[in-house]
Motif scaffolding. Structure first.
Motif, mmCIF file in Angstrom:
data_model
loop_
_atom_site.group_PDB
_atom_site.id
_atom_site.type_symbol
_atom_site.label_atom_id
_atom_site.label_comp_id
_atom_site.label_asym_id
_atom_site.label_seq_id
_atom_site.Cartn_x
_atom_site.Cartn_y
_atom_site.Cartn_z
ATOM 1 N N TYR A 75 0.824 -1.216 0.000
ATOM 2 C CA TYR A 75 0.000 0.000 0.000
ATOM 3 C C TYR A 75 0.856 1.263 0.000
ATOM 4 O O TYR A 75 0.423 2.314 -0.485
ATOM 5 N N HIS A 76 2.060 1.161 0.545
ATOM 6 C CA HIS A 76 2.893 2.358 0.663
ATOM 7 C C HIS A 76 3.316 2.905 -0.688
ATOM 8 O O HIS A 76 3.751 4.052 -0.800
ATOM 9 N N LYS A 77 3.187 2.092 -1.742
ATOM 10 C CA LYS A 77 3.561 2.556 -3.080
ATOM 11 C C LYS A 77 2.461 3.389 -3.739
ATOM 12 O O LYS A 77 2.683 3.966 -4.805
ATOM 13 N N ASP A 78 1.294 3.415 -3.132
ATOM 14 C CA ASP A 78 0.157 4.161 -3.678
ATOM 15 C C ASP A 78 -0.089 5.390 -2.806
ATOM 16 O O ASP A 78 -0.637 5.282 -1.708
ATOM 17 N N PRO A 79 0.322 6.574 -3.247
ATOM 18 C CA PRO A 79 0.161 7.778 -2.413
ATOM 19 C C PRO A 79 -1.294 8.143 -2.152
ATOM 20 O O PRO A 79 -1.583 8.943 -1.262
ATOM 21 N N THR A 80 -2.216 7.545 -2.911
ATOM 22 C CA THR A 80 -3.640 7.850 -2.715
ATOM 23 C C THR A 80 -4.339 6.781 -1.873
ATOM 24 O O THR A 80 -5.569 6.804 -1.760
ATOM 25 N N PHE A 81 -3.573 5.863 -1.276
ATOM 26 C CA PHE A 81 -4.211 4.714 -0.631
ATOM 27 C C PHE A 81 -5.119 5.130 0.522
ATOM 28 O O PHE A 81 -6.221 4.594 0.675
ATOM 29 N N GLN A 82 -4.692 6.064 1.354
ATOM 30 C CA GLN A 82 -5.559 6.488 2.465
ATOM 31 C C GLN A 82 -6.876 7.029 1.934
ATOM 32 O O GLN A 82 -7.954 6.704 2.465
ATOM 33 N N GLN A 83 -6.824 7.849 0.898
ATOM 34 C CA GLN A 83 -8.056 8.386 0.319
ATOM 35 C C GLN A 83 -8.935 7.256 -0.207
ATOM 36 O O GLN A 83 -10.168 7.291 -0.051
ATOM 37 N N ARG A 84 -8.325 6.232 -0.796
ATOM 38 C CA ARG A 84 -9.097 5.111 -1.323
ATOM 39 C C ARG A 84 -9.755 4.337 -0.193
ATOM 40 O O ARG A 84 -10.907 3.890 -0.315
ATOM 41 N N VAL A 85 -9.058 4.167 0.931
ATOM 42 C CA VAL A 85 -9.642 3.491 2.090
ATOM 43 C C VAL A 85 -10.830 4.284 2.616
ATOM 44 O O VAL A 85 -11.881 3.718 2.962
ATOM 45 N N GLU A 86 -10.675 5.597 2.703
ATOM 46 C CA GLU A 86 -11.780 6.433 3.171
ATOM 47 C C GLU A 86 -12.975 6.339 2.226
ATOM 48 O O GLU A 86 -14.126 6.331 2.674
ATOM 49 N N ASN A 87 -12.718 6.249 0.934
ATOM 50 C CA ASN A 87 -13.810 6.079 -0.027
ATOM 51 C C ASN A 87 -14.502 4.733 0.147
ATOM 52 O O ASN A 87 -15.733 4.633 0.039
ATOM 53 N N VAL A 88 -13.712 3.684 0.403
ATOM 54 C CA VAL A 88 -14.289 2.368 0.664
ATOM 55 C C VAL A 88 -15.216 2.448 1.878
ATOM 56 O O VAL A 88 -16.364 1.972 1.855
#
Length: 336
Positions: free
Chosen positions: A57-70
């Protein structure tokens, strides 16, 4: 049959097939879905969504935003909110060691001594080591997994691998690279604890809020990382009463702050005087060492009973995180 969705980024933990089989035996159908496909996923019969297989996940700078969207979509599901394991506030903090470790330190948990280097800060590692009186340190980004960009720097001794550097006088050959990394990432600098070479690390795995199993992870010959990928060995371990009590205190601190958890992994290293200090926790996307701990069945029961409890109560907000599940007492012969 209940249904649990495991989101991934395309490279799940190797223990996933065992998880899927154990869940099926408990009446839960597990399905792997790439996070890119989540928005098109029909949530009508989904009972739980788990992020645990989202490695790298650390390779995706948008991962936190994607988790929040989930999470937002799960809360807006037509038949009512769908729970996520673990709770969102914990997951968001768990993605960044600079968040949850600092909070645990504030809660009285003893961490390995740490200097936090904020992103954009100019710093010189050689000077920092001199200032702290440290002769051997580990440096890593706060958002990282799989030892990504983790290095060791020592004042003396031979270099053990391409990630271990020895200072030449007061010079560090990768000082410029490290300074550049600090412009884009928050960093952690900690003293290297030599006990990891002799004993290794201990991973305490909690399932349903209770200690399920403990795994000792040793360092491979000629190395310095306690990881099987680098030649180390993992095996089930019976911890001392003191070490077990320490791990329970850490898990209790997590649950006081975030509420009950579906799962947690607490990693510690012994100091020279035998105390144990917190290295890190794996709380969002952990490998739970289920094979080493012979705990696929326990894990599946926690998930299945949690889903049943949520459904019985009829609303996820009544279940902050985890079911009350009878987890077997820690067992297994100690290994000397």
């Amino acid at each position: 049959m209940h249904k649990a969705i495991y989101l991934s980024l395309g490279a799940p933990h190797l223990e996933y097939p065992g998880v899927e089989a154990a869940l099926r035996a408990e009446g839960v159908e597990a399905r792997m879905v790439h996070i890119d496909a989540f928005d098109a996923l029909d949530l009508e019969d989904v009972d739980l969504v788990n992020l645990r297989m989202c490695r790298w996940y650390h390779k995706d700078p948008t991962f936190q935003q994607r988790v929040e969207n989930v999470h937002r979509r799960l809360q807006q599901a037509r038949r009512g909110p769908v729970p996520m394991a673990n709770p969102l506030p914990l997951v968001i903090d768990a993605l960044d060691k600079g968040r949850y470790l600092r909070k645990l330190g504030q809660d009285g948990i003893e961490l390995i001594p740490t200097r936090w280097i904020d992103k954009g800060t100019a710093f010189n590692l050689s000077h920092l080591m001199e200032e702290q009186g440290w002769t051997d340190v580990v440096v890593k980004p706060t958002i990282s997994s799989g030892s990504w960009n983790t290095i060791r720097v020592s004042r003396r001794g031979p270099s053990l691998d391409e990630h271990h550097f020895v200072l030449e006088g007061d010079a560090f050959v990768r000082e410029g690279d490290l300074a550049a990394l600090a412009q884009t990432h928050d960093l952690i600098v900690q003293p290297f604890l030599p006990s990891v070479l002799e004993f290794g690390e201990l991973s305490f795995v909690f399932l349903g809020g209770r200690l399920s199993h403990t795994v000792r992870k040793t360092v491979g010959a000629g190395g310095w990382w306690a990881h099987e990928r680098l030649g180390g060995c993992n095996f089930r371990w019976t911890p001392s009463p003191q070490d077990e009590a320490w791990a329970v205190r850490v898990n209790d601190a997590l649950e006081r702050r975030y509420g009950p958890l579906w799962f947690a992994r607490v990693d510690g290293i012994h100091t020279g005087d035998g105390r144990i200090q917190l290295l890190e926790c794996e709380l969002a996307i952990p490998r739970l060492l289920l094979q080493e701990g012979q705990a696929f069945g326990t894990y599946a029961r926690v998930i299945a009973e949690g889903i049943r409890r949520v459904k019985a109560l009829g609303e996820t907000r009544a279940v902050p995180g985890v079911p009350a599940v009878a987890v077997p007492a820690v067992a297994g012969a100690a290994v000397a």
